[in-house]
Design a protein around this motif. Structure first.
Motif, PDB file in Angstrom:
ATOM      1  N   PHE A 116      39.659  37.178  44.733  1.00  0.00           N
ATOM      2  CA  PHE A 116      39.714  38.118  43.615  1.00  0.00           C
ATOM      3  C   PHE A 116      40.346  37.439  42.394  1.00  0.00           C
ATOM      4  O   PHE A 116      41.414  37.836  41.937  1.00  0.00           O
ATOM      5  CB  PHE A 116      40.525  39.363  43.977  1.00  0.00           C
ATOM      6  CG  PHE A 116      39.941  40.163  45.099  1.00  0.00           C
ATOM      7  CD1 PHE A 116      38.722  40.794  44.960  1.00  0.00           C
ATOM      8  CD2 PHE A 116      40.608  40.280  46.305  1.00  0.00           C
ATOM      9  CE1 PHE A 116      38.172  41.532  46.000  1.00  0.00           C
ATOM     10  CE2 PHE A 116      40.071  41.011  47.350  1.00  0.00           C
ATOM     11  CZ  PHE A 116      38.847  41.640  47.193  1.00  0.00           C
ATOM     12  N   PRO A 117      39.709  36.427  41.843  1.00  0.00           N
ATOM     13  CA  PRO A 117      40.341  35.679  40.752  1.00  0.00           C
ATOM     14  C   PRO A 117      40.481  36.462  39.459  1.00  0.00           C
ATOM     15  O   PRO A 117      41.273  36.070  38.604  1.00  0.00           O
ATOM     16  CB  PRO A 117      39.393  34.489  40.561  1.00  0.00           C
ATOM     17  CG  PRO A 117      38.070  34.964  41.054  1.00  0.00           C
ATOM     18  CD  PRO A 117      38.387  35.871  42.206  1.00  0.00           C
ATOM     19  N   CYS A 118      39.712  37.558  39.283  1.00  0.00           N
ATOM     20  CA  CYS A 118      39.749  38.312  38.019  1.00  0.00           C
ATOM     21  C   CYS A 118      40.279  39.731  38.191  1.00  0.00           C
ATOM     22  O   CYS A 118      40.247  40.520  37.246  1.00  0.00           O
ATOM     23  CB  CYS A 118      38.350  38.384  37.412  1.00  0.00           C
ATOM     24  SG  CYS A 118      37.650  36.778  36.989  1.00  0.00           S
ATOM     25  N   LEU A 119      40.751  40.085  39.387  1.00  0.00           N
ATOM     26  CA  LEU A 119      41.130  41.473  39.666  1.00  0.00           C
ATOM     27  C   LEU A 119      42.279  41.929  38.764  1.00  0.00           C
ATOM     28  O   LEU A 119      43.285  41.244  38.622  1.00  0.00           O
ATOM     29  CB  LEU A 119      41.544  41.621  41.130  1.00  0.00           C
ATOM     30  CG  LEU A 119      41.610  43.061  41.649  1.00  0.00           C
ATOM     31  CD1 LEU A 119      40.216  43.651  41.728  1.00  0.00           C
ATOM     32  CD2 LEU A 119      42.277  43.111  43.012  1.00  0.00           C
ATOM     33  N   SER A 120      42.090  43.117  38.153  1.00  0.00           N
ATOM     34  CA  SER A 120      43.143  43.682  37.310  1.00  0.00           C
ATOM     35  C   SER A 120      43.596  45.050  37.790  1.00  0.00           C
ATOM     36  O   SER A 120      44.597  45.567  37.310  1.00  0.00           O
ATOM     37  CB  SER A 120      42.665  43.784  35.855  1.00  0.00           C
ATOM     38  OG  SER A 120      41.553  44.646  35.751  1.00  0.00           O
ATOM     39  N   LEU A 121      42.859  45.668  38.708  1.00  0.00           N
ATOM     40  CA  LEU A 121      43.257  46.971  39.220  1.00  0.00           C
ATOM     41  C   LEU A 121      42.865  47.099  40.684  1.00  0.00           C
ATOM     42  O   LEU A 121      41.732  46.789  41.064  1.00  0.00           O
ATOM     43  CB  LEU A 121      42.607  48.100  38.415  1.00  0.00           C
ATOM     44  CG  LEU A 121      43.025  49.526  38.799  1.00  0.00           C
ATOM     45  CD1 LEU A 121      43.114  50.403  37.560  1.00  0.00           C
ATOM     46  CD2 LEU A 121      42.053  50.151  39.795  1.00  0.00           C
ATOM     47  N   PRO A 169      46.309  37.469  42.197  1.00  0.00           N
ATOM     48  CA  PRO A 169      47.347  36.854  41.365  1.00  0.00           C
ATOM     49  C   PRO A 169      47.281  37.249  39.896  1.00  0.00           C
ATOM     50  O   PRO A 169      48.266  37.097  39.176  1.00  0.00           O
ATOM     51  CB  PRO A 169      47.077  35.354  41.534  1.00  0.00           C
ATOM     52  CG  PRO A 169      45.628  35.269  41.864  1.00  0.00           C
ATOM     53  CD  PRO A 169      45.335  36.482  42.699  1.00  0.00           C
ATOM     54  N   HIS A 170      46.143  37.737  39.427  1.00  0.00           N
ATOM     55  CA  HIS A 170      45.999  38.061  38.013  1.00  0.00           C
ATOM     56  C   HIS A 170      45.997  39.562  37.759  1.00  0.00           C
ATOM     57  O   HIS A 170      45.509  40.023  36.733  1.00  0.00           O
ATOM     58  CB  HIS A 170      44.715  37.441  37.455  1.00  0.00           C
ATOM     59  CG  HIS A 170      44.640  35.956  37.658  1.00  0.00           C
ATOM     60  ND1 HIS A 170      45.511  35.078  37.051  1.00  0.00           N
ATOM     61  CD2 HIS A 170      43.812  35.202  38.427  1.00  0.00           C
ATOM     62  CE1 HIS A 170      45.215  33.844  37.420  1.00  0.00           C
ATOM     63  NE2 HIS A 170      44.190  33.892  38.255  1.00  0.00           N
ATOM     64  N   LEU A 171      46.532  40.326  38.693  1.00  0.00           N
ATOM     65  CA  LEU A 171      46.552  41.772  38.545  1.00  0.00           C
ATOM     66  C   LEU A 171      47.366  42.145  37.306  1.00  0.00           C
ATOM     67  O   LEU A 171      48.527  41.806  37.184  1.00  0.00           O
ATOM     68  CB  LEU A 171      47.156  42.419  39.782  1.00  0.00           C
ATOM     69  CG  LEU A 171      46.917  43.926  39.943  1.00  0.00           C
ATOM     70  CD1 LEU A 171      45.453  44.203  40.182  1.00  0.00           C
ATOM     71  CD2 LEU A 171      47.737  44.460  41.113  1.00  0.00           C
ATOM     72  N   GLU A 172      46.709  42.854  36.367  1.00  0.00           N
ATOM     73  CA  GLU A 172      47.380  43.241  35.132  1.00  0.00           C
ATOM     74  C   GLU A 172      47.975  44.635  35.246  1.00  0.00           C
ATOM     75  O   GLU A 172      49.089  44.897  34.795  1.00  0.00           O
ATOM     76  CB  GLU A 172      46.390  43.192  33.966  1.00  0.00           C
ATOM     77  CG  GLU A 172      45.851  41.786  33.717  1.00  0.00           C
ATOM     78  CD  GLU A 172      44.748  41.778  32.681  1.00  0.00           C
ATOM     79  OE1 GLU A 172      44.446  42.867  32.145  1.00  0.00           O
ATOM     80  OE2 GLU A 172      44.197  40.703  32.397  1.00  0.00           O
ATOM     81  N   ASP A 173      47.227  45.556  35.831  1.00  0.00           N
ATOM     82  CA  ASP A 173      47.714  46.915  36.003  1.00  0.00           C
ATOM     83  C   ASP A 173      48.398  47.018  37.357  1.00  0.00           C
ATOM     84  O   ASP A 173      48.161  46.227  38.263  1.00  0.00           O
ATOM     85  CB  ASP A 173      46.547  47.917  35.942  1.00  0.00           C
ATOM     86  CG  ASP A 173      45.800  47.808  34.622  1.00  0.00           C
ATOM     87  OD1 ASP A 173      46.475  47.610  33.606  1.00  0.00           O
ATOM     88  OD2 ASP A 173      44.561  47.894  34.643  1.00  0.00           O
ATOM     89  N   GLU A 174      49.223  48.011  37.491  1.00  0.00           N
ATOM     90  CA  GLU A 174      49.878  48.212  38.773  1.00  0.00           C
ATOM     91  C   GLU A 174      48.874  48.642  39.828  1.00  0.00           C
ATOM     92  O   GLU A 174      47.983  49.437  39.566  1.00  0.00           O
ATOM     93  CB  GLU A 174      50.962  49.283  38.641  1.00  0.00           C
ATOM     94  CG  GLU A 174      52.171  48.828  37.829  1.00  0.00           C
ATOM     95  CD  GLU A 174      53.270  49.856  37.880  1.00  0.00           C
ATOM     96  OE1 GLU A 174      53.114  50.851  38.609  1.00  0.00           O
ATOM     97  OE2 GLU A 174      54.280  49.665  37.195  1.00  0.00           O
ATOM     98  N   ALA A 175      49.032  48.090  41.020  1.00  0.00           N
ATOM     99  CA  ALA A 175      48.191  48.523  42.127  1.00  0.00           C
ATOM    100  C   ALA A 175      48.617  49.923  42.536  1.00  0.00           C
ATOM    101  O   ALA A 175      49.798  50.235  42.594  1.00  0.00           O
ATOM    102  CB  ALA A 175      48.335  47.559  43.299  1.00  0.00           C
ATOM    103  N   VAL A 176      47.640  50.771  42.776  1.00  0.00           N
ATOM    104  CA  VAL A 176      47.924  52.140  43.209  1.00  0.00           C
ATOM    105  C   VAL A 176      47.704  52.212  44.702  1.00  0.00           C
ATOM    106  O   VAL A 176      46.583  52.093  45.186  1.00  0.00           O
ATOM    107  CB  VAL A 176      46.993  53.146  42.487  1.00  0.00           C
ATOM    108  CG1 VAL A 176      47.310  54.557  42.946  1.00  0.00           C
ATOM    109  CG2 VAL A 176      47.144  53.014  40.980  1.00  0.00           C
ATOM    110  N   LEU A 177      48.762  52.359  45.432  1.00  0.00           N
ATOM    111  CA  LEU A 177      48.672  52.388  46.895  1.00  0.00           C
ATOM    112  C   LEU A 177      49.069  53.761  47.383  1.00  0.00           C
ATOM    113  O   LEU A 177      50.159  54.240  47.088  1.00  0.00           O
ATOM    114  CB  LEU A 177      49.588  51.329  47.507  1.00  0.00           C
ATOM    115  CG  LEU A 177      49.343  49.886  47.019  1.00  0.00           C
ATOM    116  CD1 LEU A 177      50.388  48.959  47.621  1.00  0.00           C
ATOM    117  CD2 LEU A 177      47.953  49.432  47.371  1.00  0.00           C
ATOM    118  N   GLY A 178      48.154  54.420  48.117  1.00  0.00           N
ATOM    119  CA  GLY A 178      48.452  55.765  48.588  1.00  0.00           C
ATOM    120  C   GLY A 178      48.087  55.932  50.036  1.00  0.00           C
ATOM    121  O   GLY A 178      47.334  55.174  50.585  1.00  0.00           O
TER     122      GLY A 178
END
Length: 856
Positions: free
Chosen positions: A826-831, A847-856
């Motif tokens: 996931f080299p471009c993942l942001s969400l 590694p390039h996650l810009e927004d917070e991951a939403v884990l539920g």
């Protein structure tokens, strides 16, 4: 607009005639000679139209163009009918459906068709010849311009300071009025008055965001009023624009109470932008609710009318003038030159200053003209513009349309009617770009000379060119950097309306005085209900109508089937040249048979109707390019022989929740660009019934978003998925995959590997997925383009790699190296959005996650 539109249509006609000759339909039906004569006549007409367009036709020429218009449109309709009929006969005979059909297409019947079509061609050609020779006029005079009033628009409070030039003095003065403690009333009113295009809204935005103003007022609210000055609407807007918003449709009494709670005792600033209301009673009703603010509260009104300022009990009117010469030149330089050095060329500067002088300090006119000259770098081009165009404009300080029209006059023919067509949308309407382009395509406005470019891509380029020339504003972008929506400045809307003349109208009130020259009509909620009851007689006489467009989003019809059927029958019987028909949310349960008469139809909007099945005859609408069935929640199936709609480019079925399978004929619609939902039949996983994913194999032109529903696990599913050939659908950017809820078996990575072919997908949703992978991490990127991933309600989902790093920190050197390999997936993942996936234990890192991951 006529010369530009007709020129483009004439080009299309010539292309159609040549196409008919190539495909030998003319020879087949014995009218080849007549078609050649018609082509020769149209070519002569095209030459004259180009002359009229370049030299700016006078009133006499305009009348001649009107007489030509009907005949040219008749040719367009005739060729469309001829080509459609020929293709249908070719298809039916090729399929050898039945003996009765073969008898119907016997030589005797073909003779009747040949005589009918031949007679029509000859009749129209003779009419064109008469009109073509009757042009004893001077083509070197201008068209007389019609002035139109401006009306409604929508604004917001944000503005970039660097975009506002030359208003520092005005800003200081208005801020001073807002902070002045002298007025005796707690709440005083200031009106900012000036003609359209002066930048009243921009100046008010600048003041609204001033730091001193922010600190002075406890509460700041921005409302765009426009022409909808209704108490409940305005009060609701004010409340909802405040930091603590009220939701829901409340009664006026409750709204009044909420408004008082909001402002009472507070020093507030309320901006009422773009006010047109001249009804003092309505204003007094609103004013009485706004007087409870603390001392020093201010209401700032922007308006074009001094009458509005007067009836609003304005304490101080601020009359806004045009920009000074220096500021005008500074703004023009920003628009017209690439570099500062270019603007210092003495000869160019002299010409430019003369051009700017004609704009009378009006920012919108300066911006538009500057944009128009940006690509004209040579001195002779600027001089020609000044001498041949601008000098002919009778510029008045109270009317900038002549200046704005300059940018229209130099547009290529194909862009002129694309722009004018936009006057179908109400002012302040947020125009969806994909819909707009599809409408242009449906009307035949878009031509592609490059076989590698689709009509939609070319149409989008048309839009970009118009936007660059400042014909559109307030553009919004999607996550891929493409413009998704826009609005038109009200002055540009006025210009579009003046250019369209009597051909385009928005029905805004009950009336019965429509022009027979009308070709495109739109209407909103209230008018839609009125038209269902009874279509005005004068509108029914507009037999050349090509667009019947509903532009509102909230029409809910409660008419009986008889009223709806009568309404549809009236449309189909009187408007046989329709290219676009909107029957949005009319509570249609069965599409009336009369609609089958609309053989020219390209765009059919049936959204939000309780239709269970489409009639079999709908496949006779062979020219159909867009079929919008979104939110038809009773629809259970599509036509089996949908393949006969061989021109279909956009099929929208999102929200058709009862649609339980797809027709196998879809596989032949290789022109299809939009298919937003694909449903596997309920028994596909057991019996292979219904169309499988293999139907998608050749649909490689699909773009945008698509959901695939009712997937299952197992080897059969793997073969199905592979046959879909998803790796070739490089323009498909968003994909939602939903599994059957009752499928619980696990599969190994080999069976799930078909997902790895989706290398172009940017957004991916997995719903009800029960799979997990079992091998070690791969060094090959899994989803190199993926930016957003949604994992919803996948209780058994364990991850992509069984030994992949857990979501967390590495504990050993081996895990650290392993994470580095996995992160490539996931080299471009942001969400990352995860919901109800309790067993998810292994995922490649992001590694390039810009927004917070939403884990539920």
């Amino acid at each position: 607009m006529a010369e530009g539109v007709l020129f483009n249509i004439a080009e299309g006609i010539i292309g159609s005639l040549q196409k008919l000759a190539r495909e030998e339909f003319g020879l087949l039906y014995g009218v080849k000679d007549e078609l050649k004569k018609l082509e020769k006549t149209v070519k002569k007409i095209k030459t004259v139209l180009l002359d009229a367009e370049e030299k700016k036709a006078n009133h006499e020429v305009t009348e001649w163009l009107k007489s030509l218009e009907d005949a040219v449109y008749d040719v367009d309709d005739l060729l469309d009918e001829f080509y459609t009929e020929a293709r249908w006969r070719q298809m039916v005979i090729g399929n050898k459906i039945s003996k009765q059909v073969r008898l119907f297409f016997s030589s005797s019947n073909q003779l009747v068709f040949r005589l009918k079509i031949g007679h029509k061609i000859k009749e129209i050609r003779e009419t064109l010849n008469v009109i073509e020779t009757d042009r004893g006029f001077h083509l070197d005079e201008r068209l007389q311009e019609a002035r139109v009033l401006t009306r409604e628009r929508e604004t917001h409070s944000f503005v970039r300071k660097e975009e506002i030039i030359g208003r520092d003095k005005e800003k200081r003065e208005i801020v001073g009025l807002l902070l002045d403690p002298i007025p005796e009333e707690n709440v005083s009113i200031i009106s900012l008055v000036g003609i359209g295009g002066l930048g009243k809204t921009a100046l008010a935005q600048l003041v609204f965001n001033d730091e001193t103003v922010k600190k002075h007022f406890e509460l700041k609210i921005w409302i765009c009023v426009s022409d909808k000055f209704e108490l409940n609407v305005l009060v609701k807007k004010i409340i909802e624009s405040a930091p603590s918003r009220t939701q829901g449709n409340l009664e006026l009494d409750q709204l009044q109470n909420d408004l008082r709670k909001l402002i009472d005792g507070k020093r507030y600033l309320l901006v009422l932008d773009d006010v047109w209301n001249e009804n003092r009673g309505k204003w007094l009703s609103l004013k009485s609710l706004l007087m409870g603010g603390a001392r020093g509260s201010r209401i700032l009104i922007t308006t074009r009318s001094k009458v509005v300022a007067t009836i609003s009990d304005t304490n101080k009117q601020y009359i806004l003038g045009g920009l000074e010469k220096k500021e005008s030149w500074s703004l023009f330089k920003q628009m017209a030159f690439k570099t500062e050095q270019e603007s210092e060329n003495p000869s160019i500067k002299e010409i430019g200053e003369e051009i700017v002088g004609k704009c009378k300090g009006i920012p919108l006119a300066i911006r538009t003209t500057g944009r128009m000259l940006f690509s004209k770098n040579q001195e002779n081009e600027w001089l020609a513009f000044k001498n041949n165009d601008l000098s002919k404009v009778n510029q008045e300080a109270i009317d900038i349309l002549p200046t704005l029209k300059l940018s229209y006059d130099i547009l290529p023919s194909h862009l002129k009617h694309c722009f004018a067509y936009c006057s179908l949308f109400p002012k302040d309407y947020e125009i969806d770009i994909k819909t707009l382009v599809n409408l242009w395509v449906a009307q035949g406005f878009v031509k592609s000379l490059d076989q590698s470019k689709s009509l939609e891509d070319v149409g989008y380029e048309y839009f970009l060119e118009l936007a660059w020339r400042s014909f559109f504003q307030e553009v919004t972008y999607d996550e891929f950097g493409m413009i998704s929506s826009c609005k038109m400045h009200d002055l540009m809307h006025d210009l579009a309306k003046s250019m369209s003349g009597m051909e385009i109208t928005i029905v805004v009130e009950k009336e019965d005085n429509f022009s027979e020259n009308l070709r495109h009509v739109s209407f909103d909620y209230s008018i839609g209900l009125w038209l269902i009851e009874k279509i005005p007689t004068s509108l029914l006489r507009a037999h050349k109508l090509r667009t019947f467009l509903y532009v509102d989003e909230y029409l809910l019809s409660f008419h009986d089937d008889g009223s709806i059927k009568s309404f549809c029958n009236a449309i189909a019987s009187n408007f046989k040249s329709l290219r676009m028909l909107s029957l949005y949310a009319l509570d249609i349960r069965a599409l009336p048979n009369s609609v089958r008469k609309l053989r020219h139809l390209r765009y059919l909007d049936l959204r939000r109707n309780p239709i269970e099945r489409l009639p079999k005859w709908i496949v006779r609408l062979q020219n159909l390019q867009t079929l919008n069935l979104s939110d038809c929640d009773m629809l259970v199936e599509l036509p089996r022989d949908i393949n006969k709609l061989f021109n279909l480019r956009h099929l929208m079925v999102d929200g058709c929740i009862r649609l339980n399978h797809m027709p196998d004929g879809l596989r032949e619609l290789t022109c299809l660009r939009t298919l937003d939902r694909f449903v596997l039949s309920e028994d596909s996983c057991i019996t292979g019934g219904g169309a499988g994913l293999g139907v998608l194999n050749r649909l490689n032109n699909l773009t945008g978003s698509m959901s695939i529903e009712n997937l299952w696990n197992g080897k059969n599913m793997v073969s199905e998925a592979i046959s879909a050939n998803m790796k070739e659908k490089q323009s498909l950017t968003s994909l939602s995959l939903g599994w059957k809820e009752n499928i619980t078996s696990d599969v190994n990575e080999a069976e799930n590997g078909w997902l790895s072919s989706l290398t172009n997908i940017v957004n991916l949703s997995l719903k009800e997925c029960k799979t997990y992978a079992s091998s070690s991490a791969s060094r090959i990127p899994f989803f190199p383009s993926l930016k957003k991933i949604y994992l919803w309600n996948c209780p058994n989902l364990k991850g992509w790699w069984k030994q992949s790093a857990l979501i967390g920190s590495p504990t050993t050197e081996y895990e650290h190296q392993h994470i580095q390999q996995s992160s490539l997936s996931f080299p471009c993942l942001s969400l990352l959005d995860v919901w109800n996936c309790p067993n998810l234990t292994s995922m490649p890192l992001y590694p390039h996650l810009e927004d917070e991951a939403v884990l539920g």
